[in-house]
Design a protein around this motif. Structure first.
Motif, PDB file in Angstrom:
ATOM      1  N   ALA A 133       0.830 -13.389 -11.729  1.00  0.00           N
ATOM      2  CA  ALA A 133       1.930 -13.721 -10.817  1.00  0.00           C
ATOM      3  C   ALA A 133       2.559 -15.052 -11.215  1.00  0.00           C
ATOM      4  O   ALA A 133       2.135 -15.712 -12.172  1.00  0.00           O
ATOM      5  CB  ALA A 133       1.421 -13.776  -9.384  1.00  0.00           C
TER       6      ALA A 133
ATOM      7  N   SER B  44       3.019  -0.419  -9.803  1.00  0.00           N
ATOM      8  CA  SER B  44       4.447  -0.665  -9.991  1.00  0.00           C
ATOM      9  C   SER B  44       4.747  -2.141  -9.760  1.00  0.00           C
ATOM     10  O   SER B  44       3.974  -2.857  -9.107  1.00  0.00           O
ATOM     11  CB  SER B  44       5.264   0.182  -9.018  1.00  0.00           C
ATOM     12  OG  SER B  44       5.062  -0.269  -7.683  1.00  0.00           O
ATOM     13  N   GLU B  45       5.874  -2.593 -10.277  1.00  0.00           N
ATOM     14  CA  GLU B  45       6.276  -3.994 -10.087  1.00  0.00           C
ATOM     15  C   GLU B  45       6.488  -4.289  -8.603  1.00  0.00           C
ATOM     16  O   GLU B  45       6.140  -5.368  -8.119  1.00  0.00           O
ATOM     17  CB  GLU B  45       7.567  -4.268 -10.867  1.00  0.00           C
ATOM     18  CG  GLU B  45       7.967  -5.728 -10.840  1.00  0.00           C
ATOM     19  CD  GLU B  45       9.179  -6.010 -11.714  1.00  0.00           C
ATOM     20  OE1 GLU B  45       9.850  -7.024 -11.474  1.00  0.00           O
ATOM     21  OE2 GLU B  45       9.438  -5.208 -12.641  1.00  0.00           O
ATOM     22  N   GLU B  46       7.026  -3.301  -7.894  1.00  0.00           N
ATOM     23  CA  GLU B  46       7.258  -3.475  -6.454  1.00  0.00           C
ATOM     24  C   GLU B  46       5.936  -3.662  -5.714  1.00  0.00           C
ATOM     25  O   GLU B  46       5.806  -4.536  -4.852  1.00  0.00           O
ATOM     26  CB  GLU B  46       8.006  -2.252  -5.912  1.00  0.00           C
ATOM     27  CG  GLU B  46       8.309  -2.346  -4.422  1.00  0.00           C
ATOM     28  CD  GLU B  46       8.955  -1.080  -3.889  1.00  0.00           C
ATOM     29  OE1 GLU B  46       9.183  -1.009  -2.675  1.00  0.00           O
ATOM     30  OE2 GLU B  46       9.216  -0.147  -4.695  1.00  0.00           O
ATOM     31  N   ASP B  47       4.949  -2.830  -6.070  1.00  0.00           N
ATOM     32  CA  ASP B  47       3.638  -2.950  -5.413  1.00  0.00           C
ATOM     33  C   ASP B  47       2.958  -4.266  -5.789  1.00  0.00           C
ATOM     34  O   ASP B  47       2.269  -4.882  -4.968  1.00  0.00           O
ATOM     35  CB  ASP B  47       2.744  -1.775  -5.794  1.00  0.00           C
ATOM     36  CG  ASP B  47       2.974  -0.560  -4.899  1.00  0.00           C
ATOM     37  OD1 ASP B  47       3.850  -0.645  -4.012  1.00  0.00           O
ATOM     38  OD2 ASP B  47       2.289   0.466  -5.079  1.00  0.00           O
ATOM     39  N   ALA B  48       3.132  -4.699  -7.023  1.00  0.00           N
ATOM     40  CA  ALA B  48       2.520  -5.960  -7.458  1.00  0.00           C
ATOM     41  C   ALA B  48       3.026  -7.121  -6.617  1.00  0.00           C
ATOM     42  O   ALA B  48       2.258  -8.009  -6.223  1.00  0.00           O
ATOM     43  CB  ALA B  48       2.819  -6.197  -8.936  1.00  0.00           C
ATOM     44  N   ILE B  49       4.296  -7.121  -6.302  1.00  0.00           N
ATOM     45  CA  ILE B  49       4.876  -8.173  -5.464  1.00  0.00           C
ATOM     46  C   ILE B  49       4.273  -8.123  -4.059  1.00  0.00           C
ATOM     47  O   ILE B  49       3.954  -9.157  -3.458  1.00  0.00           O
ATOM     48  CB  ILE B  49       6.413  -8.032  -5.412  1.00  0.00           C
ATOM     49  CG1 ILE B  49       7.004  -8.301  -6.796  1.00  0.00           C
ATOM     50  CG2 ILE B  49       7.009  -8.963  -4.370  1.00  0.00           C
ATOM     51  CD1 ILE B  49       8.476  -7.978  -6.909  1.00  0.00           C
TER      52      ILE B  49
ATOM     53  N   GLN C 159       0.745  -9.457  -4.100  1.00  0.00           N
ATOM     54  CA  GLN C 159       0.717 -10.911  -4.210  1.00  0.00           C
ATOM     55  C   GLN C 159       1.080 -11.590  -2.890  1.00  0.00           C
ATOM     56  O   GLN C 159       0.737 -12.740  -2.662  1.00  0.00           O
ATOM     57  CB  GLN C 159       1.664 -11.365  -5.328  1.00  0.00           C
ATOM     58  CG  GLN C 159       1.136 -11.010  -6.708  1.00  0.00           C
ATOM     59  CD  GLN C 159       2.215 -10.973  -7.774  1.00  0.00           C
ATOM     60  OE1 GLN C 159       3.337 -11.429  -7.551  1.00  0.00           O
ATOM     61  NE2 GLN C 159       1.880 -10.428  -8.940  1.00  0.00           N
TER      62      GLN C 159
END
Length: 608
Positions: free
Chosen positions: A387, A565-570, A573
């Motif tokens: 992140a 997914s990038e969305e889930d990673a956000i 975090q």
């Protein structure tokens, strides 16, 4: 044998008398006895098979200047042992007869008894037998000691029977209930031996009195208690007492003032849990002495163990850490079965909200979410390393602590329910570390450190009843910081329950370095209504609990983390519990259950 029995009806002496042979010459169905001592084995083997109704009055021990200590042991500790026997042997005749009311045990509440009276009756034929003398109801007294008895028998209309009956009734008036059906049913708590013991101690404490006039209470004269405490406290200070006797003295100190008077009701109520802890430590130490094999670190690790297999990138299960393993067995549930598991999940959360004086539903949900996600916390920590600079792996807690004052359901949730929900077999109590190191906090810290650094296991290590001052120790903070900062890849987590009593010497660390790494969940509110209602609700939840939903979630988490997914990673975090929330929310929505705990999902945002 050296038992002399005089048959007064026939003016005959049996110089080597056989008590059982003579007492069973006539058929009797009731046995009423007054004996200084006896035992479960003796009662079970020699009385219960022959009499439909048995009542015994046992004497509190007389040991001269140590009388108070002996009586305390009889009331507080031996009583627990007898209840424990029933709890672990519910199919025994002793347990069955206590529970159906045909066996009742009493003990003297004031004057010590030396009379031995055994009054046997046949209610249908209106006849009796009575033995009086020196013999106690023990195997040694019956078969080995030099004892004497006088034997009378005849019709219950005889004046002599009336005298014996009056003598027995007079002693009974000076006795209190030790164990009977009503009390035993109130003591026993299914699958919770610790609560059963606590119930016995609470009842025993309620029976203490400084007065001879109190009905169903045991008299501990204040002047005698004062002398006892004065003498024994000095012996403790000089190191002259063994551990068991020292515990009895400490029990007495907690229950009585220096002047020998009973402490105030509020203090007595709190003392019961302290007495339980004192005795569990001694019990554990005694059991440890009997074991020739000293516990190693791995003996404290969770069983069975979830292991992350890097080669196959899958969860494996093993009987315990270090014993190989096999791929996690896939859980297959019908729609109806899965809905039942999800309903239980909702019911646990709502139980801790609706039935508490102040709702603690979101804390309960937060703990369950952490419990279910724990085997994949390491995945989230690794993700935080990717992140932006505002996030760090140590921002994901590697432990969760349920903390508060006693009887708020922390141990029930964090140990009993958690064990059943995860299939764990050996969630441990803090007292088990006593034999390892007299500095219990240090022993706990060392085992946690060893577990965190062991490659592979991801099951949470749970320790019940940890003192909150553990978190204030510098060596503990150093250990948590070191492991939280340095370990990458698969690592386990820890779960604590912490009893923050009013007089606790330590407090929970509020240092930022600890608060980042341990998620403290407060459980301060007690349950509404009487304790029996609460116990029944908890028992109902425990009876329904199993590990199916937990292992299903592990399968789904394993699949989820294969491709983030990038969305889930956000979102992860922003909230480290997002993965398990998403999985459970999707399931709950599918089965129309999400509305039952939606508000708690919103509160338990877990943004550290």
């Amino acid at each position: 044998m050296t038992l002399q029995i005089i048959d007064r009806g026939k003016n005959k002496l049996y110089p080597d008398g056989n008590f059982w042979e003579l007492s069973r010459k006539e058929e009797n169905n009731c046995f009423y006895g007054v004996s200084f001592v006896s035992s479960i084995k003796f009662i079970e083997e020699n009385l219960l098979p022959f009499y439909q109704d048995v009542e015994l009055i046992l004497g509190l021990s007389d040991n001269g200047n140590n009388s108070i200590g002996q009586r305390m042991q009889e009331l507080m500790d031996k009583r627990v042992l007898w209840v424990n026997y029933v709890e672990n042997n519910l199919e025994s005749e002793f347990a069955k007869r206590i529970l159906d009311g045909s066996l009742r045990l009493r003990f003297t509440k004031d004057n010590l008894i030396h009379s031995k009276i055994y009054l046997m009756e046949n209610k249908e034929q209106n006849t009796y037998q009575c033995f009086t003398g020196s013999m106690n109801l023990t195997e040694t007294a019956v078969s080995k000691n030099f004892e004497q008895l006088i034997w009378d028998y005849g019709s219950k209309n005889d004046d002599l029977y009336q005298l014996y009956k009056q003598m027995y009734d007079d002693i009974k008036k000076n006795s209190a209930t030790y164990l009977d059906s009503k009390r035993l049913k109130g003591f026993l708590v299914k699958d919770n031996s610790k609560q059963t013991q606590l119930n016995v101690y609470t009842d025993s404490v309620n029976m203490l009195s400084n007065s001879t006039d109190a009905d169903e209470k045991v008299n501990f004269p204040s002047d005698e208690v004062k002398v006892y405490l004065n003498d024994k406290t000095k012996e403790i200070q000089n190191g002259n007492l063994g551990k068991k006797e020292a515990v009895t003295v400490n029990q007495t100190i907690k229950l009585f003032t220096e002047l020998g008077n009973l402490r105030k009701e509020k203090t007595l109520k709190k003392a019961t849990s302290e007495i339980l802890n004192l005795n569990q430590i001694i019990e554990y130490q005694e059991n440890s002495k009997k074991s020739s094999k000293k516990k190693s670190d791995v003996d404290y690790f969770p069983k069975p163990a979830l292991i992350w297999n890097n080669e196959f990138e899958k969860l494996f299960t093993a009987p315990k850490v270090g014993e190989g393993g096999q791929a996690l067995k896939q859980v297959s549930l019908s729609d109806e079965e899965l809905k039942e598991k999800l309903q239980l999940f909702c019911d646990i959360v709502n139980e801790y909200d609706t039935y508490k004086l102040s709702g603690e539903g979101w804390q309960t949900l937060g703990f369950l979410l952490y419990l279910y996600e724990a085997p994949f916390i390491w995945k989230i920590r690794d993700l935080y390393d990717l992140a932006d600079k505002s996030k760090h792996r140590e921002d994901v807690p590697i432990a969760v602590a349920l903390i508060g004052q006693g009887k708020t359901g922390k141990s029930t949730l964090g140990r009993r329910l958690a064990a059943k929900l995860t299939g764990a077999l050996n969630f441990t109590g803090s007292g088990e570390f006593e034999a390892r190191n007299k500095y219990v906090n240090k022993a706990i810290s060392d085992v946690i450190n060893e577990y965190l650094q062991t490659a592979g296991p991801v099951s949470p290590l749970m320790i019940d009843d940890v003192r909150p001052d553990l978190t204030t120790r510098q060596y503990f903070e150093d250990m948590i910081k070191r492991n939280s900062n340095s370990i990458t890849g698969p690592m386990p987590t820890a779960i604590f329950t912490m009893n923050k009593e009013d007089d606790s010497k330590g407090v929970v660390s509020n240092r930022h370095e600890i608060a980042r790494r341990i998620w403290f969940l407060s459980f301060e509110s007690s349950f509404k209504g009487n304790s029996k209602e609460g116990d029944l609700k908890v028992d109902e939840l425990l009876n329904r609990a199993d590990s199916d939903l937990y292992y299903l979630c592990q399968q789904l988490l394993e699949e989820y983390f294969k491709d983030i997914s990038e969305e889930d990673a956000i979102k992860i975090q922003a909230d480290f519990l997002y993965p398990i929330k998403k999985i459970l929310k999707d399931l709950l929505v599918k089965y129309d259950l999400f509305q039952e705990i939606k508000k708690f999902f919103e509160k338990a945002d877990c943004k550290i």
